[in-house]
Scaffold this motif. Structure first.
Motif, PDB file in Angstrom:
ATOM      1  N   VAL A  33       0.863  -1.184   0.000  1.00  0.00           N
ATOM      2  CA  VAL A  33       0.000   0.000   0.000  1.00  0.00           C
ATOM      3  C   VAL A  33       0.900   1.234   0.000  1.00  0.00           C
ATOM      4  N   GLU A  59      -1.781   6.448  -0.768  1.00  0.00           N
ATOM      5  CA  GLU A  59      -2.897   5.762  -1.431  1.00  0.00           C
ATOM      6  C   GLU A  59      -4.172   5.935  -0.607  1.00  0.00           C
ATOM      7  N   SER A  60      -5.297   6.076  -1.303  1.00  0.00           N
ATOM      8  CA  SER A  60      -6.556   6.236  -0.572  1.00  0.00           C
ATOM      9  C   SER A  60      -6.943   4.903   0.050  1.00  0.00           C
ATOM     10  N   PRO A  61      -7.631   4.947   1.194  1.00  0.00           N
ATOM     11  CA  PRO A  61      -8.100   3.712   1.830  1.00  0.00           C
ATOM     12  C   PRO A  61      -8.937   2.880   0.870  1.00  0.00           C
ATOM     13  N   ALA A  87      -6.686   1.116  -1.545  1.00  0.00           N
ATOM     14  CA  ALA A  87      -5.933   0.063  -0.855  1.00  0.00           C
ATOM     15  C   ALA A  87      -6.812  -1.157  -0.602  1.00  0.00           C
ATOM     16  N   ARG A 109      -2.376  -5.811   4.606  1.00  0.00           N
ATOM     17  CA  ARG A 109      -3.583  -6.618   4.759  1.00  0.00           C
ATOM     18  C   ARG A 109      -3.251  -8.032   5.208  1.00  0.00           C
ATOM     19  N   ALA A 162      -5.528   3.739   5.352  1.00  0.00           N
ATOM     20  CA  ALA A 162      -5.632   2.387   4.803  1.00  0.00           C
ATOM     21  C   ALA A 162      -5.582   1.351   5.931  1.00  0.00           C
TER      22      ALA A 162
END
Lengths: 339, 339
Positions: free
Chosen positions: B68, B72-74, B77, B87, B109
């Motif tokens: 990620v 980066e936007s949640p 992600a 993750r 994220a």
């Protein structure tokens, strides 16, 4: 500066012990300025003795029978102390006998009385408290610092205008930059009110630089930092607490054992320069904005040097037409705010 | 401690350069602890080479294909990087193969993925971010630091419970004191939400000490300081900004001219002690609370020492049953919260 400041002789933790020498310092360094000292008869008698003839008709005295207590409620101060030194000082501004008032008395009472006596400026819904903070680049002004806990976007816009006019008047900054305090967490970027306020500020014609975060305040990212009173108060007091803790740790470490004490002696001139540079007394004097008159609140525990800064700030604001500037700017913006 | 921590090898500004030595430091100082390093195959290959056989089966490796990005936007992600190191680390907690996860990746994220994978604890409406701060008395934990901008009184109560359980688990404090961040301006004492939260906290059975102001945080007035995420984020970042400014001023003054530089040399041991005492790296590792699993977020710019503190905090929370403590406390309070 050609200006008369009404000074609440009795307010604050120390009263005349602080306000009298501060007034002397101010009048000495501003040869065209005038002051009216407001207080109880016995305090004024003693002050007259101390001043002698030094300032001639540049210094006047106005008797007030009462003093607002530091922990007195605004309601009680309004209802029961109509002849308080605080109120009489503000009434001197109302009647035009003074151009600004300064008090180290309690903030709630000062705000309530100022609002009642002077009234609000047109188009300003709420008064705000603004204060200067040191930054990496010089100084910035943050508002509101506690007068308003729940603010609408329109209120924040008004704070932006008042803050910008304050900086223009007392720092002589052309088109001061205005930032909106927000949080930069990736998950969320501020609440609805702050987002809307951002849009209003962007359309306002002010020199708006967008969002600033907490750490940007001390980086000097903008001349004015706009936030609601809850957030501003927490930011200011958190800063005070941290500065006190760091100063106390530094003192402790320099006091730990003989070697450290010797190091402290050697480092003393450097530490003194450092201390002077972040001396919070220089920043004393929070301006109550949105009123039809200049009112400045000194810290209750201010010493004479600090209180003198507050007087100076009041004089500077009044002699540079702070109130007129805010009025004109708000009038020019009439369309924007409704949008 | 008998605990396994899943470590996102790739997150943060520095990735494996920081996370690998931090993992080594953690495993060396905690001989019974285990770790699973999660990352891209090439990063893990290199790490295996560096670790050699030192930790045997106390150290495992889990491949993840993606990383990620820090900005980066949640949403991106979650949607596009289902096999990210972040993750996979969290899924190790979910599946029980690890007791806690640590990442220096982006907060938004991490929060979104943790919430999606682990789910929330019963009776907790919103996750919160809690971090330790140094105080005059030791350390305090502040929450929320930015996960929630608009909070109800019930949310603040939940933060109080989670914060208290966190301090109980990782500081081993019996009945930690809980304070509610508020403003002390005489005119107004907080908004409606804060007033209501005060009543809920008073009835909660927690060791509630009432309102604390911004400066009380650093006085160490309470072990836990409860506030909404907007206020908490501003308080934290304002503190960071002020500390940076003061450090920079101190450096500048000690660098100004030959005499000051000599003074700096003499004072160096003292200044170093001071610096160690307020070293923010010790406090690295914000805990994401309210989830069904322990997740700790390291500062993105953390060095190995700082990241090791975050791993340690995660291990400590997991091995002292943080999640169970929160669950039990909330269950025991079921009546209070509805009141």
């Amino acid at each position: 500066m050609d200006v008369t400041v009404a000074i609440d002789c009795m307010g604050g933790d120390h009263g005349a012990v602080v306000t009298v020498p501060a007034t002397r310092g101010f009048l000495r360094s501003h040869p065209r300025a005038k002051a009216v000292l407001v207080g109880r008869p016995e305090a004024l008698e003693q002050a007259k003795g101390e001043f002698g003839d030094e300032f001639g008709d540049r210094l006047n005295f106005q008797v007030a029978a009462e003093v607002v207590d530091m922990d007195e409620s605004p309601v009680s101060a309004m209802k029961n102390k109509k002849d308080s030194s605080m109120r009489v000082a503000i009434e001197l501004v109302k009647s035009g006998r003074a151009d600004a008032a300064v008090s180290a008395g309690n903030t709630g009472a000062l705000m309530a009385i100022s609002r009642f006596v002077l009234k609000m400026l047109p188009d300003i819904d709420r008064p705000a408290i603004a204060s200067a903070l040191p930054t990496m680049k010089g100084r910035s002004y943050v508002l509101d610092l506690g007068a308003n806990v729940d603010c609408s976007a329109a209120h924040l816009l008004q704070f932006g205008v008042m803050g910008a006019m304050l900086v223009a008047a007392i720092e002589h900054t052309d088109r001061p930059t205005v930032g909106l305090l927000n949080i930069g967490e990736e998950a969320i970027k501020g609440n609805e009110v702050v987002k809307q306020a951002g849009e209003l500020l962007r359309a306002s014609g002010l020199n708006f630089v967008g969002n600033v975060e907490g750490d940007d305040i001390y980086k000097g990212a903008s001349d004015v930092v706009v936030c609601d009173g809850f957030v501003g108060n927490v930011a200011l007091k958190t800063s005070e607490g941290l500065a006190q803790m760091l100063a106390s740790f530094l003192r402790e470490e320099f006091g730990r054992g003989l070697l450290s004490k010797c190091a402290a002696l050697v480092a003393l001139p450097v530490l003194k320069r450092f201390k002077r540079r972040v001396d919070h007394r220089i920043y004393n004097g929070a301006v109550l904005l949105g009123l039809r008159g200049v009112v400045v609140k000194s810290h209750g525990s201010a010493d004479a040097f600090a209180f003198e800064q507050a007087i100076y700030r009041a004089a500077e604001a009044a002699s540079n037409q702070l109130i007129e500037r805010i009025g004109e700017r708000m009038a020019a913006m009439d369309g924007v705010q409704q949008a």
